[in-house]
Design an enzyme around this catalytic site. Structure first.
Site, PDB file in Angstrom:
ATOM      1  N   ASN A 133     -24.211  30.065  43.219  1.00 14.22           N
ATOM      2  CA  ASN A 133     -23.917  28.699  42.779  1.00 14.22           C
ATOM      3  C   ASN A 133     -23.076  27.935  43.795  1.00 14.22           C
ATOM      4  O   ASN A 133     -22.742  28.435  44.871  1.00 14.22           O
ATOM      5  CB  ASN A 133     -23.242  28.727  41.399  1.00 14.22           C
ATOM      6  CG  ASN A 133     -21.896  29.442  41.413  1.00 14.22           C
ATOM      7  OD1 ASN A 133     -21.202  29.506  42.435  1.00 14.22           O
ATOM      8  ND2 ASN A 133     -21.499  29.983  40.279  1.00 14.22           N
ATOM      9  N   ILE A 134     -22.739  26.706  43.440  1.00 13.26           N
ATOM     10  CA  ILE A 134     -22.079  25.803  44.381  1.00 13.26           C
ATOM     11  C   ILE A 134     -20.713  26.311  44.818  1.00 13.26           C
ATOM     12  O   ILE A 134     -20.277  26.033  45.934  1.00 13.26           O
ATOM     13  CB  ILE A 134     -21.932  24.392  43.784  1.00 13.26           C
ATOM     14  CG1 ILE A 134     -21.054  24.402  42.526  1.00 13.26           C
ATOM     15  CG2 ILE A 134     -23.295  23.781  43.492  1.00 13.26           C
ATOM     16  CD1 ILE A 134     -20.682  23.039  42.007  1.00 13.26           C
ATOM     17  N   CYS A 175     -32.748  25.753  38.124  1.00 15.25           N
ATOM     18  CA  CYS A 175     -31.534  26.554  38.234  1.00 15.25           C
ATOM     19  C   CYS A 175     -30.725  26.279  36.975  1.00 15.25           C
ATOM     20  O   CYS A 175     -31.160  26.581  35.875  1.00 15.25           O
ATOM     21  CB  CYS A 175     -30.772  26.251  39.514  1.00 15.25           C
ATOM     22  SG  CYS A 175     -30.457  24.497  39.849  1.00 15.25           S
ATOM     23  N   SER A 176     -29.556  25.653  37.105  1.00 16.24           N
ATOM     24  CA  SER A 176     -28.781  25.271  35.925  1.00 16.24           C
ATOM     25  C   SER A 176     -29.160  23.859  35.504  1.00 16.24           C
ATOM     26  O   SER A 176     -29.899  23.664  34.548  1.00 16.24           O
ATOM     27  CB  SER A 176     -27.279  25.372  36.215  1.00 16.24           C
ATOM     28  OG  SER A 176     -26.905  26.711  36.457  1.00 16.24           O
ATOM     29  N   ASP A 177     -28.676  22.869  36.238  1.00 18.21           N
ATOM     30  CA  ASP A 177     -28.987  21.482  35.909  1.00 18.21           C
ATOM     31  C   ASP A 177     -30.204  20.962  36.655  1.00 18.21           C
ATOM     32  O   ASP A 177     -30.676  19.867  36.383  1.00 18.21           O
ATOM     33  CB  ASP A 177     -27.785  20.583  36.211  1.00 18.21           C
ATOM     34  CG  ASP A 177     -26.650  20.794  35.215  1.00 18.21           C
ATOM     35  OD1 ASP A 177     -26.951  20.891  34.013  1.00 18.21           O
ATOM     36  OD2 ASP A 177     -25.490  20.881  35.642  1.00 18.21           O
ATOM     37  N   ASP A 227     -29.362  21.056  42.298  1.00 18.89           N
ATOM     38  CA  ASP A 227     -28.776  21.677  43.484  1.00 18.89           C
ATOM     39  C   ASP A 227     -29.753  22.674  44.093  1.00 18.89           C
ATOM     40  O   ASP A 227     -30.501  22.345  45.003  1.00 18.89           O
ATOM     41  CB  ASP A 227     -27.446  22.360  43.123  1.00 18.89           C
ATOM     42  CG  ASP A 227     -26.344  21.358  42.822  1.00 18.89           C
ATOM     43  OD1 ASP A 227     -26.183  20.406  43.597  1.00 18.89           O
ATOM     44  OD2 ASP A 227     -25.639  21.525  41.801  1.00 18.89           O
TER      45      ASP A 227
END
Length: 753
Positions: free
Chosen positions: A348-349, A412-414, A417
């Site tokens: 993740n970020i 991915c999640s949202d 990204d």
């Protein structure tokens, strides 16, 4: 000039790469300008006047600033050290400490006290004549691009363009025009939106012209611990995967000793999931939950037989499962039997931000010393491993669509990204148009700007007080390491569940409401996620002044450009633009000179009238087109001629440091290349090669294996061979040539924070 304590300082010494020059420092509302008269070479005519040289630094590009006053009773000068987002490192020395402090305070005020996007340089920038006649905002026309792909308003190859989001009421972070299957009504789409995070439903981003197979993208489903389902979402995905039929269906393989994965019963009918409210930082939530899980959790993956179509979850398997605790998660494949799901294991970020910080640690003394970067620190950063993982995932998607004639859904999640990285890079591999200068601009506009990416948050355009320090005392906490992320596993789980409580108990039940929060959960302060913000805080202050949330920053778009550079380096004749084009685009991501990268989505750009009030970054490149053309470019496409094929695929053994982007020479970053050993593994013998694919899941057969610490046995190798025979494009690295580390499919690496 209300923020400028001093506008001009004479006799300032600039140190850069170990060299020093004396000149004049100017502070303007938008730039730091250092000018000096260079020494003329001995061969110059005596009467030749020396032309001044200038160094311009725009305030938003400053990523860290340190002011060190002169020690008491010492003749050492005061100094201000700047670290910039384009990896320029400079140091200014001042003989007068009072002026040095005034300069520091002026830089800090101009950089951090902007308060609103509209006060950035883009809104006052006046372009030079070559740019003035251009309008880069017209480069991308969604209807024109969809028509190029064969999708029309009514029915193009089984697709239509929905206008359900024309007022951005359906999904504020999605484009106004959403291509969906012709068989899906807007009513069905509306219900399906309730099952996807932020209503980012599966939508078309690319239609392959040869086989009519698609790449679609979305956010994660709202599965939760109760295994919610949505008939409308399942219907939408089934329609997407039915828009064309593969002419060469994949062979189904059944590895021996497969165990049926138990699954919870799922209610039939429409999902009863909670609305999203105004939570915006699911990456942060994911990180907190993972921190609690710790190394004690078993890191298990699943794999099974490849079916025709693929759902790609870019996250590590454990991340996706962890998000179920707060109502999110990944698809239950019992409800999507028409596809296979693959977990890619891309971090993740927060992991990516930490990785770049480690790279910066290896470069950070570039202002005061001419020495090269610390190669061991570069290797330990894991940056090349992350770039390889992203490229490996993009290669998987491109092979599925281009060679296996399959449809792929990415999330991915949202979905703004890792999803953007994989979607755009796979299209570069598939479509020569996106390897032209115009096509690349269209791709960035479509997959990053139109489909939404949090440029304002990820790039830190409004900066932060945390990135300024006096001497060794940091203002607001550690400037590079976590910003208050300590506290142990107990604190992490407390924060995670406090966040989850806020997630499910919102006064504002809108899925996409982003008032005041600007990308983080409203209920908790960014410095102390477990502490509530005072309810008495005046809303007007929050709404009128925006700040950068440090935990929201991450080099996501930088990684996309880095991965594009890798493809350009590996296929130097297949790209119309050169490396300098990518490097200047990275610079203008942070310069805030143009309005292109200032906002998080299409809706924000429309509401702010960015196209009327700012210039497009493409003006810069179109006005200087000749500077960015690749002289080696060969536009001929011929699948029967080696080197001219339509498709290209990343070669992971050639992933290297993009030295120009980091302001270093190739020798400094990549060293002396010998043989065919890939640089990513040559640099550090301890670096483990992790397959991008960390799990495969189908409705019919799954299996789980523990973490492998040794080379696979012969039976395991046979099992792997059976799987890969049906998934010829998954790019597993089984060979031990060149000393590569062979890992089984059960091997997974997840960096815990």
């Amino acid at each position: 000039m209300e923020r400028t304590r001093v506008a001009k300082v004479e006799d300032v010494t600039l140190a850069r790469r170990g060299e020093q020059v004396i000149g004049t420092l100017h502070l303007t509302p938008h730039h730091i300008i250092f000018s000096h008269i260079p020494s003329l070479p001995d061969s110059a005519p005596p009467a030749t006047p020396a032309r001044p040289k200038e160094l311009w630094i725009t305030y938003p590009i400053i990523s860290f600033c340190t002011y060190r006053p002169a020690p008491a009773a010492s003749r050492q000068p005061s100094q201000i050290r700047l670290r910039c987002r384009d990896f320029a490192f400079v140091c200014f020395y001042f003989a007068n400490e009072s002026k040095a402090r005034d300069v520091y305070e002026s830089i800090r005020l101009w950089t951090c006290k902007v308060g609103r996007i509209e006060k950035l340089y883009a809104f006052t920038y006046q372009p030079p004549p070559p740019e003035r006649e251009l309008n880069g905002w017209e480069v991308y026309n969604p209807l024109k691009e969809w028509a190029r792909q064969g999708v029309t308003d009514r029915d193009g190859h089984g697709w239509r363009i929905s206008r359900i989001n024309v007022d951005y009421g359906f999904s504020p972070t999605y484009p106004a025009l959403i291509p969906i299957p012709s068989t899906i009504s807007d009513n069905t789409l509306n219900y399906a939106g309730r099952y996807r995070s932020r209503a980012r439903v599966p939508a078309l981003t690319y239609l392959h012209p040869v086989n009519n197979c698609s790449i679609t993208r979305s956010s994660q489903p709202l599965v939760g611990v109760r295994q919610h389902r949505s008939i409308q979402d399942e219907k939408l995905l089934a329609a997407i995967f039915s828009t064309s039929r593969s002419e060469r269906p994949l062979a189904t393989c059944s590895p021996p000793n497969l165990e049926r994965e138990s699954s919870n019963a799922s209610p039939v009918g429409e999902s009863s999931v909670q609305p999203l409210g105004d939570i915006t930082n699911t990456e942060e939530l994911e990180n907190e939950i993972l921190a609690f899980r710790g190394e004690s959790d078993s890191k298990q993956q699943i794999y099974g037989a490849q079916q025709q179509n693929l759902i790609v979850d870019a996250r590590p398997t454990v991340n996706a499962f962890a998000m179920q605790a707060v109502g999110l998660g990944s698809e239950n494949m019992d409800n999507y039997k028409f596809a296979t799901k693959a977990y890619l294991g891309i971090d993740n970020i927060h992991v990516m931000r930490d990785s770049l910080n480690k790279v910066i640690d290896a470069l950070k003394d570039s202002d005061v010393t001419p020495l090269g970067p610390n190669r061991d620190q570069l290797a330990r950063s894991g940056w090349l491993k992350h770039i390889s993982g992203i490229l490996d995932g993009a290669g998987l998607i491109a092979r599925q669509v281009g060679l296996q004639h399959s449809h792929v859904l990415i999330h991915c999640s949202d979905g703004w990204d890792r999803t953007g990285q994989l979607s755009a890079l796979s299209q570069i591999c598939l479509d020569p148009y996106y390897r032209t200068m115009e096509g690349f601009m269209v791709l960035v506009e479509k997959d990053w700007l139109s489909f939404g990416h949090m440029f304002r948050h990820r790039s830190g355009h409004l900066n932060s007080e945390k990135w300024f320090q006096i001497e060794n005392e940091r203002i607001g906490g550690d400037a590079t390491r976590g910003f208050g992320e300590s506290g142990g596993a107990g604190k992490a789980i407390e924060n995670a569940f406090l966040s989850a409580k806020g997630f499910f108990n919102r006064d504002n039940t809108s899925r996409d409401s982003l008032p005041d929060s600007d990308g983080e959960m409203q209920s908790y302060d960014s410095e102390n996620p477990g502490a509530r913000k005072p309810s008495s805080a005046p809303r007007s202050v929050v709404s009128e002044k925006e700040i950068t949330k440090v935990k929201e920053t991450s080099p996501v778009f930088h990684q996309f450009l880095d991965a594009t550079y890798q493809l350009l380096y590996q296929y130097p004749t297949r790209f119309e633009f050169n490396e300098r084009f990518l490097r200047r685009l990275l610079y203008h991501l942070y310069s805030c000179q143009y309005g292109t990268f200032l906002y998080n989505n299409e809706k924000e750009r429309v509401e702010s009238k960015a196209k009327d009030r700012t210039r497009s970054v493409w003006d810069y490149f179109l006005a200087r087109r000749e500077q960015f053309l690749n002289p080696k470019y060969d536009a001929v496409i011929d699948d029967h001629k080696r080197g001219s094929e339509r498709l290209i695929f990343p070669r992971l053994t050639e992933v290297r440091w993009w030295s120009e982007a980091f302001g270093r020479t190739d020798a400094e970053m990549n060293g002396t290349r010998s043989g065919s050993t890939p640089s990513i593994y040559r640099e550090s013998s301890s670096t483990e090669r992790t397959p991008v694919l960390t799990g495969i899941e189908t409705a019919d057969q799954t299996t789980t294996t523990g973490t492998a610490a040794t080379e696979p046995t012969s039976s395991a190798s046979a099992d792997m061979a059976a799987v890969t025979s049906g998934i010829s494009s998954l790019a597993f690295h089984k060979s031990k040539e060149n000393g590569e580390d062979t890992r089984t499919m059960g091997q997974m690496e997840v960096e815990m924070q």
